[in-house]
Design an enzyme around this catalytic site. Structure first.
Site, PDB file in Angstrom:
ATOM      1  N   ARG A  23       0.817  -1.227   0.000  1.00  0.00           N
ATOM      2  CA  ARG A  23       0.000   0.000   0.000  1.00  0.00           C
ATOM      3  C   ARG A  23       0.847   1.272   0.000  1.00  0.00           C
ATOM      4  NH1 ARG A  23      -3.597  -1.798   5.022  1.00  0.00           N
ATOM      5  NH2 ARG A  23      -1.792  -3.145   5.285  1.00  0.00           N
ATOM      6  N   GLN A  39      12.274 -14.593   7.456  1.00  0.00           N
ATOM      7  CA  GLN A  39      10.988 -15.295   7.249  1.00  0.00           C
ATOM      8  C   GLN A  39      10.998 -16.020   5.905  1.00  0.00           C
ATOM      9  OE1 GLN A  39       7.662 -12.597   7.266  1.00  0.00           O
ATOM     10  NE2 GLN A  39       6.183 -14.183   6.708  1.00  0.00           N
ATOM     11  N   GLU A  82      -9.550  -9.779   9.595  1.00  0.00           N
ATOM     12  CA  GLU A  82      -8.860  -8.790   8.765  1.00  0.00           C
ATOM     13  C   GLU A  82      -9.866  -8.092   7.846  1.00  0.00           C
ATOM     14  OE1 GLU A  82      -5.616  -7.818   9.145  1.00  0.00           O
ATOM     15  OE2 GLU A  82      -6.009  -9.057  10.884  1.00  0.00           O
ATOM     16  N   LYS A 134      29.578  24.428   1.888  1.00  0.00           N
ATOM     17  CA  LYS A 134      29.634  22.965   1.764  1.00  0.00           C
ATOM     18  C   LYS A 134      31.002  22.464   2.200  1.00  0.00           C
ATOM     19  CE  LYS A 134      31.372  20.459  -1.011  1.00  0.00           C
ATOM     20  NZ  LYS A 134      32.050  19.835  -2.132  1.00  0.00           N
ATOM     21  N   SER A 159      34.158  42.056  -2.525  1.00  0.00           N
ATOM     22  CA  SER A 159      32.954  41.527  -3.155  1.00  0.00           C
ATOM     23  C   SER A 159      33.235  41.012  -4.561  1.00  0.00           C
ATOM     24  CB  SER A 159      31.900  42.634  -3.255  1.00  0.00           C
ATOM     25  OG  SER A 159      31.573  43.062  -1.958  1.00  0.00           O
TER      26      SER A 159
HETATM   27  C1  UD1 Z   1      -1.847  -5.997  10.816  1.00  0.00           C
HETATM   28  C2  UD1 Z   1      -2.838  -6.923  11.515  1.00  0.00           C
HETATM   29  C3  UD1 Z   1      -4.155  -6.169  11.720  1.00  0.00           C
HETATM   30  C4  UD1 Z   1      -3.875  -4.912  12.550  1.00  0.00           C
HETATM   31  C5  UD1 Z   1      -2.778  -4.054  11.904  1.00  0.00           C
HETATM   32  C6  UD1 Z   1      -2.343  -2.981  12.883  1.00  0.00           C
HETATM   33  C7  UD1 Z   1      -2.341  -9.185  10.728  1.00  0.00           C
HETATM   34  C8  UD1 Z   1      -2.772 -10.298   9.854  1.00  0.00           C
HETATM   35  N1  UD1 Z   1      -3.084  -8.092  10.687  1.00  0.00           N
HETATM   36  O1  UD1 Z   1      -2.423  -5.673   9.569  1.00  0.00           O
HETATM   37  O2  UD1 Z   1      -5.071  -6.987  12.410  1.00  0.00           O
HETATM   38  O3  UD1 Z   1      -5.058  -4.181  12.688  1.00  0.00           O
HETATM   39  O4  UD1 Z   1      -1.614  -4.845  11.623  1.00  0.00           O
HETATM   40  O5  UD1 Z   1      -1.448  -2.096  12.314  1.00  0.00           O
HETATM   41  O6  UD1 Z   1      -1.397  -9.333  11.478  1.00  0.00           O
HETATM   42  N2  UD1 Z   1       5.012  -8.463   8.075  1.00  0.00           N
HETATM   43  C9  UD1 Z   1       5.978  -9.459   8.086  1.00  0.00           C
HETATM   44  N3  UD1 Z   1       5.806 -10.535   7.264  1.00  0.00           N
HETATM   45  C10 UD1 Z   1       4.728 -10.655   6.446  1.00  0.00           C
HETATM   46  C11 UD1 Z   1       3.746  -9.634   6.464  1.00  0.00           C
HETATM   47  C12 UD1 Z   1       3.924  -8.560   7.293  1.00  0.00           C
HETATM   48  O7  UD1 Z   1       6.964  -9.375   8.824  1.00  0.00           O
HETATM   49  O8  UD1 Z   1       4.665 -11.646   5.731  1.00  0.00           O
HETATM   50  C13 UD1 Z   1       5.247  -7.279   8.924  1.00  0.00           C
HETATM   51  C14 UD1 Z   1       5.250  -6.003   8.102  1.00  0.00           C
HETATM   52  O9  UD1 Z   1       6.565  -5.674   7.692  1.00  0.00           O
HETATM   53  C15 UD1 Z   1       4.693  -4.972   9.086  1.00  0.00           C
HETATM   54  C16 UD1 Z   1       3.824  -5.806  10.017  1.00  0.00           C
HETATM   55  O10 UD1 Z   1       4.192  -7.150   9.837  1.00  0.00           O
HETATM   56  O11 UD1 Z   1       5.691  -4.331   9.824  1.00  0.00           O
HETATM   57  C17 UD1 Z   1       2.352  -5.634   9.739  1.00  0.00           C
HETATM   58  O12 UD1 Z   1       2.101  -5.925   8.391  1.00  0.00           O
HETATM   59  P1  UD1 Z   1       1.021  -5.146   7.552  1.00  0.00           P
HETATM   60  O13 UD1 Z   1       1.000  -5.732   6.198  1.00  0.00           O
HETATM   61  O14 UD1 Z   1       1.162  -3.702   7.713  1.00  0.00           O
HETATM   62  O15 UD1 Z   1      -0.297  -5.650   8.324  1.00  0.00           O
HETATM   63  P2  UD1 Z   1      -1.679  -4.880   8.373  1.00  0.00           P
HETATM   64  O16 UD1 Z   1      -2.429  -5.199   7.160  1.00  0.00           O
HETATM   65  O17 UD1 Z   1      -1.470  -3.493   8.742  1.00  0.00           O
HETATM   66 MG    MG Z   2       0.187  -2.289   9.016  1.00  0.00          MG
END
Ligand code: UD1
Ligand code: MG
Length: 434
Positions: free
Chosen positions: A17, A76, A151, A327, A380
């Site tokens: 996003r 991961q 979600e 600089k 100058s």
């Molecule tokens: C997540 C939560 C949602 C919550 C929101 C709060 C889940 C499924 N959903 O959604 O319920 O309301 O946060 O901000 O957890 N990440 C990984 N590996 C992945 C995917 C994501 O490490 O495979 C990390 C991302 O880098 C990020 C965090 O997890 O820092 C959250 O991921 P993001 O995709 O922003 O989750 P949200 O859709 O915001």
């Molecule tokens: Mg998030």
């Protein structure tokens, strides 16, 4: 610092996003990557901080290693186990108490992390009530019990109206994670393993899940560039507040752009519209309106209005006025009041740089140094062609092009074409009528 707490920060996601080629957690807030701030808060609470990485992992690791030592990075397996649940699968916490933070929450503070540690529940999860819950996972609470998290993309119309949302911070007992992470399935709209599904599984087995209502401002997730800008405004306000409390005077503070690496000493005055970036030090100085300072040090000096100090400029007891660009130069006890470019220069005490002085430091291939001694008067509109060395007590006449070389103490340097006067030229050219 809390004993026996492991903090896991999820930072492996792409962040689609954000619509950016750069991994989400590397987007900057007040001059540092947003992940830096969650790690900073975590580090204040625990010696066991694990960061889960995958997308652009080398960049994420090297960015964080610039600020921190002793972090544990876990990669991961996003091909086989995507999602926040997948992110936890290879994590080996040192302690039984495990706090999980999303890496896209730069506004979190040690104080807000601490609130999670006072409960005996099997799971403590952060919730916020929002007028506009869109983008967040909705928390289904029935008869006071957290039942599950849905979600946004999996929610039906009724669930979408729920205003209680998951803020993305959880305290788990390690054995809870050990039991339930292997049971996660990816049968959802994103075909991902959701950490949030641990809640429903644990609830089904009668575990105690305590919702912790938290302040939105500290738990704001950054998912878009709009969120990034909003979080930066909040962070910057905190920074300005901290420095004003430490004695810095700021005029119209909301117009001052300030980065995390900037340090002030003594009493400084920062006028409106100033931009202070990088690892800058401002000590007992006055920075006037609309000046920009990047990675520079300014001591007992005044700068601006509308001056630009580019990286590695060092000013002490110096006055730099409007439309002066500096600089990679060191100015000690210097006056450069107007309209100059001073690059790759060292200028000594008592020297005066006249308006329109330019160091010609670049020949199109290489950069060269200009060394100016003490008490040098630069008239100058002087061009200083580097490499150049001018000893102490020298006067340079206005309009001079000082060609590269060495100039000894006590002399006048002057290069001027003699004036020609052409009698009667004006009326010849324009005619008698003028
Ligand atoms: C997540 C939560 C949602 C919550 C929101 C709060 C889940 C499924 N959903 O959604 O319920 O309301 O946060 O901000 O957890 N990440 C990984 N590996 C992945 C995917 C994501 O490490 O495979 C990390 C991302 O880098 C990020 C965090 O997890 O820092 C959250 O991921 P993001 O995709 O922003 O989750 P949200 O859709 O915001
Ligand atoms: Mg998030």
């Amino acid at each position: 610092m809390v004993n026996s707490l492991t903090i896991v920060i999820l930072a492996a996601g792409k962040g689609s996003r954000m619509k950016s080629p750069k991994a989400k957690v590397l987007h900057e807030i007040c001059g540092r990557e947003m992940l830096y701030y969650s790690i900073k808060a975590a580090r204040a609470m625990s010696d066991d901080v694990i960061v889960v990485v995958a997308h652009q992992k080398d960049s994420v690791i090297s960015a964080m290693e610039r600020y921190f030592t002793g972090l544990t990075f876990v990669t991961q397996d996003t091909d086989n186990f995507p999602g926040t649940g997948g992110a936890m699968m290879d994590v080996q916490p040192k302690y039984q108490n495990v706090l999980v933070l999303n890496g896209d929450m730069p506004l979190i503070t040690p104080k807000s992390i601490e609130q999670f540690l006072h409960s005996d529940a099997d799971i403590v999860m952060s919730v916020i009530t929002l007028d506009n819950p869109s983008g967040y996972g909705r928390v289904v609470i029935e008869k006071g019990h957290v039942e599950r998290i849905v979600e946004e993309r999996d929610a039906d119309n009724r669930e979408k109206t729920i205003q209680t949302v998951n803020a993305g911070v959880y305290a788990f007992k390690h054995n809870v994670l050990k039991t339930y992470l292997p049971l996660l399935r990816n049968t959802n709209a994103q075909a991902e393993y959701y950490l949030t599904d641990v809640i429903a599984l644990a609830r089904r087995d009668g575990l105690v899940i305590a919702p912790l209502y938290v302040e939105e401002v500290e738990f704001k997730g950054v998912n878009s560039k709009y969120d990034l800008a909003q979080s930066e405004m909040i962070m910057m306000d905190r920074l300005r507040r901290t420095w004003m409390d430490a004695g810095v005077i700021m005029q119209l503070p909301e117009t001052i752009y300030l980065e995390e690496g900037v340090i002030f000493e003594g009493e400084c005055i920062i006028e409106n519209g100033v931009r202070l970036c990088g690892e800058s030090l401002i000590s007992n100085s006055h920075i006037k309106a609309h000046s920009v300072i990047e990675d520079s040090s300014v001591k007992n000096s005044d700068v601006g209005p509308l001056a630009h100090l580019r990286p590695l400029s060092v000013l002490e007891d110096t006055h730099v006025g409007n439309f002066v660009e500096v600089k990679k130069s060191t100015l000690t006890g210097v006056k450069a009041g107007h309209l100059s470019y001073l690059g790759d220069a060292t200028i000594g005490e008592g020297s005066n740089i006249g308006a329109g002085t330019i160091t010609c430091n670049y020949d199109g291939v290489k950069k060269y140094q200009t060394l100016i001694g003490k008490n040098v008067f630069v008239g100058s509109d002087t061009q200083l062609v580097a490499p150049l060395e001018i000893a102490d007590n020298v006067m340079i006449a206005a309009g001079t092009t000082v060609t590269a070389g060495k100039y000894e103490s006590g002399i006048l340097i002057l290069s001027r074409t003699p004036i020609r006067k052409v009698e009667g030229f004006f009326s010849k050219f324009f005619g008698k009528g003028k």
